[in-house]
Each structure stands twice: as C-alpha cells, then as structure tokens.
Design an enzyme around this catalytic site. Structure first.
Site, PDB file in Angstrom:
ATOM      1  CG  HIS A   1       2.486  -4.491  -8.793  1.00 14.26           C
ATOM      2  ND1 HIS A   1       3.521  -4.009  -8.688  1.00 14.26           N
ATOM      3  CD2 HIS A   1       1.883  -4.200  -7.464  1.00 14.26           C
ATOM      4  CE1 HIS A   1       3.536  -3.912  -7.267  1.00 14.26           C
ATOM      5  NE2 HIS A   1       2.480  -3.876  -6.743  1.00 14.26           N
TER       6      HIS A   1
ATOM      7  CB  SER B   1       3.227  -3.479  -3.850  1.00 16.46           C
ATOM      8  OG  SER B   1       2.984  -1.960  -4.039  1.00 16.46           O
ATOM      9  CE1 TYR B   2       6.309   2.334   1.383  1.00 11.16           C
ATOM     10  CE2 TYR B   2       5.426   1.155   3.447  1.00 11.16           C
ATOM     11  CZ  TYR B   2       6.213   2.210   3.385  1.00 11.16           C
ATOM     12  OH  TYR B   2       6.226   2.879   3.786  1.00 11.16           O
TER      13      TYR B   2
ATOM     14  CG  ASP C   1       4.742  -4.013 -11.809  1.00 10.84           C
ATOM     15  OD1 ASP C   1       4.267  -2.474 -11.552  1.00 10.84           O
ATOM     16  OD2 ASP C   1       5.076  -4.334 -10.739  1.00 10.84           O
TER      17      ASP C   1
ATOM     18  N   GLY D   1       0.591  -1.264   0.694  1.00  8.63           N
ATOM     19  CA  GLY D   1       0.181  -0.100  -0.408  1.00  8.63           C
ATOM     20  C   GLY D   1       0.879   1.359  -0.017  1.00  8.63           C
TER      21      GLY D   1
END
Length: 489
Positions: free
Chosen positions: A461, A197-198, A409, A100
């Site tokens: 992604h 991701s985060y 991605d 996020g």
C-alpha cells in the site's frame, strides 16, 4: 501662463499621488496580513529545525511549525518542510498528503516512507538517513490535515464534529496560501501534490480547489500548480469494493464459497448494503486480523507493545466515511515494509518532549499523545462516493495526472484502480508496457489520453516504503513529465 510656473504644482501633485499609492499598498498589505520581507525572514528562522535528537548531519535545511488556517476558530495545521538536497532554488515544490481519513503525513509519509529521516529502535533517539528520500527530486512539504490529526489543533472543539472532505480541502488550501506568504521564495516554483490511500479524495479535491481559485486570483495568491499524483488511492466506492473482493479471491486470501456468496449478495453500486452482505463482508475482513491487508506477503509486527497494530483498535469506525473505510478501522494496522514494527519507533520518537520542542510542535500541550491516526475523529461529514468526475475534469484541463499502484496491496488493490480507470473512459495511447528499474522490470504502465497509470511490482500500500528505489524513480519521472525507462539500464 509660463511653463515654469506649472513645475512646482506638478511636483506637489506627483508627490501626493505617490504618497496615495504607497498608502493604498500598505493598506492592502495590512488588510491581507501580508508579512514584510523582514517578518518573513524572522518566521522562517523561527521555524528552522536545529538540534533534532538523533539526526544525522545533512547539507539541506528543514523547517517545521504551525500555520493558522482559521483565526476565528483558532485552527492551525502542522507542517514539516525539507529543502531539496541539491539546488533547492531550481527544484519544484511537492506537497505530500496521507489519508485515513484522520492519519498523519508526518507519521507515515515523512518518517516511514519518503522523507529523509527514519526513527530507529532503541532507548536513545536515533534517525537513519533515507538515501531514497524524495527531496532528492523536489522541495518536500508534509502536512498534518485536517485539524485533530497529529499535532494539528483547533481551539474550537465543535470543529472536530464538522470534519469532512470539503473542510479538509478548504483548510489545506488556506494553509498553502499562508505558507507561501511565509516562504515567498517558493511561490514561483512549479507546484505538485501527491498522496496515497484516502488522499485519493484529498489530493484531487485540493487540486480542483487550487485550479478553480487560480482562474480568478490576483498574482499575490496565485499558485503555480502543475499536477498531481495519487497511489493505491480510494477514488470510487463501487470499484474500490468490487476490486477488493476480486483481488482477494485471485490472490488466494478468501475461499471460493465466500467469494461467490459476496458476488451473489452484494451490490457495491448501492450506498447501503444488505444485512447479509454486511455479514459476509465482516467474514471477509476477519482474514486480515492474521495477515497484513496492506502488504499480503510481508510479515506482521509481533511486538507486544505495538502502537500501530493493536487488534482492539480494529473495531473502531468512522461514521459517514466511504463504505470501504467505515467498515473496519484498519487504518492503525498498516504495512511496514522490511521492518513491520517501524510505526512503533516513529510513535515513540514523535512523542518525545525534546523531539516536539525541536520541531516546534505541540505548542498548545494537546491532552493526548501524538498518534499515527487520530482517535478523536469518529465522524466524517461529507465524502462523495466517487472522485472520478473531479479527476476527469482535471485531466481535461491539461494538468499532469499520474495514478500508481503497488500490486501487493489488498486494501486498495491494483484491481480496484484498474476498474476505476476503465470507468473514466479515456482513450489508451500506449497499453500495458513494462518499465524498468535498472535491469529488472519495475512494473507496467498504461498511457491514457491525459493520464498515466503505473504499477509498482512487489510493492504494498505504501509504495515508497516497500519499493523505495522504484518510488524515487517514479516521482523523478512524474516531475520531469518523462516516460519511465522502457528498457533495462
């Protein structure tokens, strides 16, 4: 004195000593709030999920519910746990985290990527079984973290304004300690963490916390931690942004003029970018209002009621998060593999009262709908510009570390990851070698000294969603610490 005259007093002494030790053990258990075996069984039984609407019949058990991570503040994190399909007693335990910051591992990881049940379109609740679910390979644990994400909550509203990397790691660590008390049968299992991701921040930071605390812990709270794996991960501000632009130009997403202007004006090694650079970056991000940044070559969702791709949400920012993430909130605009509207189905499903009841979720009656990414998290207190020092430390400690990258991605592209790994300065033991998924090339790999880097060909992604078969192959080899197939099979 005769020996017989000493026997009775000795027996009394031994009895008193035994009573004293038992009392100390009970006191210690009370102090640590360690549940008894009966309480553990009752808690597991209370968390077991049955009658999940639309669920196909399966042979494995699954559990969901809350684990308190801070009693004083009333902070509790929501989890969903799936036992391995076969022989769960012999399989490792894998924790999956989405990023996020502020996005749900239940909404993405569990119900759209690597969990066993995927919600389907329709007025009646229906779940499709995912044959490539990762609980083929491991006991699979999903966590909504930090508080404010998904069903996780706090009774202290000020907590939301204090969120950041540190508190996320600390609460996730406390969750694990308390979860293992509820499920002690998994304490002896090899434990791994994975995410994307985060979670390139979350996973290494939680890994470091476990590694450091394990050095001085009693056996009671020791976690049998073996390693971690991160994919399409945010790990270094400078290379994340540099790679973002180079990848976009190389994949015909931006013009020569814009590319050159950004190269001339933007210094991504600085935390604060110039006004002109910000203007150019806004122009760069405009293109991703019409194509999917997370998966360059798949269609976008055209649904009128899409909860996940609404353009109006793209203007939200999270102050204090890394530059790349605070610039444009495309957390809500996500890839969705072969069905670009999959997030709509999971949004509807997880907001059904009967589903929430079956999952023992939303017990505090949160005054807002469940969402994939929290609209309440608008400030992020701390985020180091680079996670590379943490990764370097954990590689040197001997933990198993794999980093993977879906190569279509555009958000956290393979180019960024390659730049970041170069910064680590690790020796290369095996360079750019193809690995195979059956008869086809699945991607390439680079074996660094202490770290494995893997690309997944044609994946966006969220690799498990775009390339489910390759992703399962990847996690199986990661958990077994074995090399991906070097020849067709």
């Amino acid at each position: 004195m005769a020996l017989s005259s000493l026997i009775f007093p000795l027996n009394i002494l031994l009895l008193l000593l035994t009573f004293s030790i038992s009392a100390q053990t009970l006191a210690a258990r009370f102090h640590h709030h360690e549940p008894s075996a009966h309480q553990q069984q009752q808690q597991q039984k209370a968390d077991q999920v049955s009658g999940l609407p639309g669920q196909p019949p399966v042979s494995f058990k699954h559990f969901a519910g809350y684990v308190t991570v801070n009693k004083t503040h009333g902070r509790a994190l929501f989890y969903w746990f799936f036992e391995a399909i076969n022989n769960p007693q012999d399989k490792p335990l894998l924790l999956w985290l989405n990023g996020g910051p502020g996005c749900s591992s239940i909404g993405y990881g569990a119900t759209e990527e690597l969990g066993p049940f995927f919600p389907q379109k329709g007025s009646e609740p229906k779940l499709k079984f995912n044959p490539y679910t990762w609980n083929n390979a491991a006991n699979l644990l999903f966590l909504e973290s930090p508080v404010g994400v998904g069903f996780s909550y706090t009774n202290t509203s000020e907590d939301i304004s204090q969120l950041g990397d540190k508190i996320t790691a600390e609460d996730s660590y406390n969750f694990l300690i308390n979860w293992f008390q509820r499920f002690p049968q998994y304490k002896s299992h090899d434990f791994y963490i994975a995410g994307e991701s985060y979670a390139g921040h979350y996973v290494p930071q939680l890994s470091e916390l476990i590694f450091d605390r394990n050095q001085n812990l009693s056996k009671e709270n020791y976690i049998n931690f073996k390693g971690f794996m991160i994919g399409n991960a945010a790990i270094d501000d400078e290379t994340d942004q540099k790679g973002l632009i180079d990848y976009a130009w190389d994949h015909a997403v931006i013009s020569d003029r814009l590319y050159q202007d950004i190269k001339n004006e933007c210094n991504f090694s600085e935390q604060n970018l110039s006004r002109l650079c910000n203007k150019l970056m806004d122009e760069y991000f405009d293109v991703y209002k019409i194509i999917d940044m997370y998966s360059l070559y798949t269609p976008t969702c055209l649904s009128n009621n899409s909860s996940a791709t609404t353009a109006t949400r793209q203007s939200r920012t999270i102050q204090g998060s890394p530059t790349l993430f605070s610039r444009l909130d495309v957390r809500h605009k996500r890839p969705a593999g072969y069905d670009p509207c999959a997030s709509d189905y999971s949004y509807v499903y997880l907001n059904r009262p009967d589903v929430q009841k079956a999952l023992h979720a939303n017990v505090t009656k949160i005054p807002y709908p469940w969402t994939h990414c929290s609209d309440n998290i608008t400030f992020w207190k701390d985020a180091p510009p680079s996670i590379l020092p943490v990764i370097g430390k954990l590689v040197a400690s001997g933990l198993r570390v794999w980093i993977y990258s879906g190569d279509t991605d555009g958000r956290l592209p393979v180019t960024s990851t390659r730049y970041a790994l170069k910064k680590l300065g690790l020796k290369i033991n095996e360079d750019w070698t193809p690995w195979y998924n059956n008869k086809q090339v699945g991607g390439w790999r680079v074996a660094y000294d202490g770290l494995m880097f893997v690309t997944i060909r044609g994946a966006g992604h969220e690799v498990p969603e775009f390339a489910p078969k390759q992703a399962l192959l990847l996690v199986e080899h990661f958990l077994a610490n074995s090399t991906l197939p070097s020849k067709p099979f």
